[in-house]
Each structure stands twice: as structure tokens, then as C-alpha cells.
Scaffold this active site. Structure first.
Site, PDB file in Angstrom:
ATOM      1  N   ILE A 197       0.911  -0.887   0.099  1.00  0.00           N
ATOM      2  CA  ILE A 197       0.039   0.280  -0.275  1.00  0.00           C
ATOM      3  C   ILE A 197       1.218   1.457  -0.302  1.00  0.00           C
ATOM      4  O   ILE A 197       0.325   2.432  -0.821  1.00  0.00           O
ATOM      5  CB  ILE A 197      -1.190   0.082   1.172  1.00  0.00           C
ATOM      6  CG1 ILE A 197      -1.700  -1.215   0.662  1.00  0.00           C
ATOM      7  CG2 ILE A 197      -1.748   0.938   1.191  1.00  0.00           C
ATOM      8  CD1 ILE A 197      -3.088  -1.318   2.341  1.00  0.00           C
ATOM      9  N   ASP A 217      11.987   4.236  12.440  1.00  0.00           N
ATOM     10  CA  ASP A 217      11.171   3.013  13.241  1.00  0.00           C
ATOM     11  C   ASP A 217      10.361   3.965  14.281  1.00  0.00           C
ATOM     12  O   ASP A 217      10.747   4.754  14.695  1.00  0.00           O
ATOM     13  CB  ASP A 217      12.246   2.144  14.313  1.00  0.00           C
ATOM     14  CG  ASP A 217      11.413   1.855  15.026  1.00  0.00           C
ATOM     15  OD1 ASP A 217      10.243   1.334  15.041  1.00  0.00           O
ATOM     16  OD2 ASP A 217      11.872   0.900  15.992  1.00  0.00           O
ATOM     17  N   ASN A 254       1.950   5.630   7.523  1.00  0.00           N
ATOM     18  CA  ASN A 254       0.946   3.952   7.040  1.00  0.00           C
ATOM     19  C   ASN A 254       1.476   3.447   7.497  1.00  0.00           C
ATOM     20  O   ASN A 254       0.591   1.726   7.104  1.00  0.00           O
ATOM     21  CB  ASN A 254       1.413   4.243   5.568  1.00  0.00           C
ATOM     22  CG  ASN A 254       1.340   2.985   4.874  1.00  0.00           C
ATOM     23  OD1 ASN A 254      -0.350   2.744   5.026  1.00  0.00           O
ATOM     24  ND2 ASN A 254       2.649   2.473   4.475  1.00  0.00           N
ATOM     25  N   TYR A 282      -4.847  -4.675  17.128  1.00  0.00           N
ATOM     26  CA  TYR A 282      -4.934  -3.709  16.163  1.00  0.00           C
ATOM     27  C   TYR A 282      -5.984  -2.525  16.383  1.00  0.00           C
ATOM     28  O   TYR A 282      -5.651  -1.799  15.089  1.00  0.00           O
ATOM     29  CB  TYR A 282      -4.322  -4.818  14.938  1.00  0.00           C
ATOM     30  CG  TYR A 282      -4.857  -4.166  13.861  1.00  0.00           C
ATOM     31  CD1 TYR A 282      -3.141  -3.633  12.944  1.00  0.00           C
ATOM     32  CD2 TYR A 282      -5.456  -4.511  12.853  1.00  0.00           C
ATOM     33  CE1 TYR A 282      -3.382  -3.559  11.630  1.00  0.00           C
ATOM     34  CE2 TYR A 282      -5.682  -3.738  11.291  1.00  0.00           C
ATOM     35  CZ  TYR A 282      -4.517  -3.139  11.038  1.00  0.00           C
ATOM     36  OH  TYR A 282      -5.086  -2.696   9.581  1.00  0.00           O
ATOM     37  N   LYS A 286      -6.372   1.340  16.183  1.00  0.00           N
ATOM     38  CA  LYS A 286      -6.583   1.794  14.552  1.00  0.00           C
ATOM     39  C   LYS A 286      -7.543   3.008  14.764  1.00  0.00           C
ATOM     40  O   LYS A 286      -7.784   4.464  14.720  1.00  0.00           O
ATOM     41  CB  LYS A 286      -7.052   0.843  13.872  1.00  0.00           C
ATOM     42  CG  LYS A 286      -5.639   0.330  13.063  1.00  0.00           C
ATOM     43  CD  LYS A 286      -4.845   1.083  11.960  1.00  0.00           C
ATOM     44  CE  LYS A 286      -3.687   0.137  11.666  1.00  0.00           C
ATOM     45  NZ  LYS A 286      -2.530   0.879  10.337  1.00  0.00           N
TER      46      LYS A 286
END
Ligand SMILES: NC(=O)c1ccc[n+]([C@@H]2O[C@H](COP(=O)([O-])OP(=O)(O)OC[C@H]3O[C@@H](n4cnc5c(N)ncnc54)[C@H](O)[C@@H]3O)[C@@H](O)[C@H]2O)c1
Length: 256
Positions: free
Chosen positions: A15, A57, A83, A146, A150
């Protein structure tokens, strides 16, 4: 003329590379910032002139500060795309404290660290930020740590939009649905039909591709979106609108 720079984190991935290619239409320099410098370098060589690989990082504030020092010497950072992201734990039951922290660190803290390091440069340029979250931050589709991160990232977007709007900074979120990338390798091995099965749940009957995400990012980063800030744009082939098979069951109508 000073160079207009776009920074994309995690840009050695599928992506990220698509976003980089799209943003090269309206930026002079694209910084491909990734933990995997070799992969970022390979991507830069393939993409051509104007693409600069950089080791980053996002979970390390010092690494983010070093990137900011490097980009300050290159031109004006007008676009930041957070991203970089991945998930380790698939269910709450199988999540360890360590995995929870790793997922949160990469998917939420990282976006804040990168923003924090670049805030002055983005203020100076009245820049645009696009955070790549996920439909997982909007509903429950597995990968809990996760997903929570998000959802937090989507809120971070609003925090930036409201507090930094006075400087002309815009911040928006793009929330992709399923995209076939290297992140799915293990699941595709476990179930070779995973993408076909996923597509059945999407209103458009297909999953998302990296260019779909890249076009949304390109729009939100551009002057065409000058009045848009603080929003979350799902790029999800309709997944968060509803699921046709469920509508069929609930209504007992074949119209779905
Ligand atoms: N693939 C999907 O189905 C999907 C769906 C929704 C959202 N997303 C999101 O899109 C983004 C890109 O996903 P992808 O599928 O292209 O992933 P990918 O695995 O192809 O690429 C991720 C990149 O991030 C880099 N990275 C990992 N840790 C890093 C760190 N600490 N600092 C800097 N870079 C780091 C990796 O080296 C890799 O190049 C992620 O934020 C992901 O959560 C993906």
C-alpha cells in the site's frame, strides 16, 4: 523553488508503494521511510527519480527525530502519510500483554511519534496528514489490539485536526478494507481462498486494491480537499455500509 516533500511511513510495503507512486504526481520528493531500509531502497530504485529511501522505526521517538532533521534539510514537508502498521494478535483470547503493547506501539504510538517529530515542519508548510487506519478500527473483524490502536489512530486524527487547524494543518484518516498485500501471506497460506471468501461480504463483490487506497490519499492530501479535515474515509468497497448476505437474511428478500 523549495522542494515539496511527501513522507510515507511503511512505504516499502504494497500500500505504501502505491501511495508513493500516486503522490509523486504532485510532490517533488517522496521519502520512503521504512524499518526495512533494503526494501525501501529496492522500492525507490523501482519507482525512479525523486524517491528517497530512509530508515525509520516509527516506534522509536529518536528515529522519528532523526528523520525530521534529515527532511528539514531537503525542502518543505507538505504531506505526511502515517502508513506503517501491522497486527500480530488475532483474537483477545490469544493476545498476550506483549503483543497488545507491540500492536499499540506500532499502530498508534508510532503515528503520534512521527507527527510530533514533524509538527513544526508541517506547521511551516500548512501541511496535510493522512493516517492509514482500517475498517478494523470501525467494527469488529478480528485482530483486537491492532483494531483498538487503529480506532485510537482515527481519534488522533481528530485531535490533530482540531488543535492544529489554526495553523492550516489538515488531518484525515483513510480506513481501507481488505487489501491483498504481504501482510496477508500467512492467512493466504492457511486458506488459499481467503480473498474470494472475503470478497463475498463486500457490497461491490471485490476487495480493495492498493491503488484504491492511494487515490483516496492523493485526494485528501491535495488542495481539492482544502475544506476537509478530521474525517475518516472508508475505502472499503462498501463493507462498513452493510453486508448484502445479512441484509438478505434480515429482510428475506432476494433483492440483496
Ligand atoms: N492489507 C490490508 O488488508 C489492510 C487493510 C486495512 C488497513 N491496512 C493498513 O495499511 C497499512 C499498510 O499495510 P500493508 O498491508 O501494505 O502492509 P505491509 O506489511 O505490506 O507493509 C507495511 C510496511 O511497514 C513497515 N514497518 C513495519 N514496522 C515498522 C516500523 N516500526 N517503522 C517503520 N516501518 C515499519 C514494514 O517494513 C512494511 O514495509 C498498514 O497501516 C495497515 O494496517 C492494511
Amino acid at each position: 523553488m523549495t522542494s515539496r516533500i511527501a513522507i510515507i511511513t511503511g512505504s516499502a510495503g504494497d500500500i505504501g508503494r502505491a501511495i508513493a507512486a500516486r503522490l509523486s504526481n504532485d510532490h517533488d520528493i517522496i521519502v520512503l521511510a521504512d524499518l526495512d531500509l533494503e526494501a525501501a531502497t529496492r522500492a525507490a530504485e523501482k519507482l525512479g527519480d525523486g524517491f528517497v529511501p530512509m530508515k525509520l522505526d516509527v516506534t522509536d521517538a529518536d528515529s522519528c527525530a532523526a528523520m525530521a532533521t534529515a527532511t528539514a534539510a531537503m525542502g518543505d514537508v507538505v504531506t505526511l502519510v502515517n502508513n506503517a502498521g501491522a497486527s500480530r494478535a488475532v483474537s483477545l483470547h490469544s493476545t498476550s500483554v506483549e503483543n497488545w503493547q507491540l500492536d499499540r506501539s506500532l499502530n498508534l504510538d508510532g503515528a503520534y511519534f512521527v507527527f510530533q517529530a514533524l509538527a513544526d515542519q508541517l506547521i511551516a508548510s500548512k501541511g496535510a496528514i493522512v493516517n492509514i487506519a482500517s475498517v478494523n478500527g470501525m467494527g469488529v473483524f478480528g485482530h483486537p489490539a491492532y483494531s483498538a490502536a487503529k480506532a485510537g489512530m482515527t481519534h488522533l486524527t481528530k485531535l490533530i485536526a482540531v488543535e492544529y487547524g489554526k495553523y492550516g494543518i489538515r488531518a484525515n484518516t483513510v480506513a481501507p478494507g481488505t487489501v491483498r498485500t504481504q501482510a496477508w501471506e500467512d492467512r493466504a497460506v492457511a486458506n488459499p481462498n481467503v480473498f474470494e471468501e472475503a470478497a463475498e461480504h463486500y457490497a461491490l463483490g471485490r476487495i480493495v486494491n492498493p491503488d484504491d487506497v492511494a487515490e483516496a490519499v492523493g485526494f485528501l492530501a491535495s488542495p481539492l480537499a482544502a475544506a476537509i479535515t478530521g474525517v475518516c474515509l472508508p475505502v472499503d468497497c462498501g463493507l462498513t455500509a452493510g453486508i448484502p448476505a445479512l441484509a438478505r437474511t434480515f429482510s428475506q428478500s432476494d433483492d440483496y
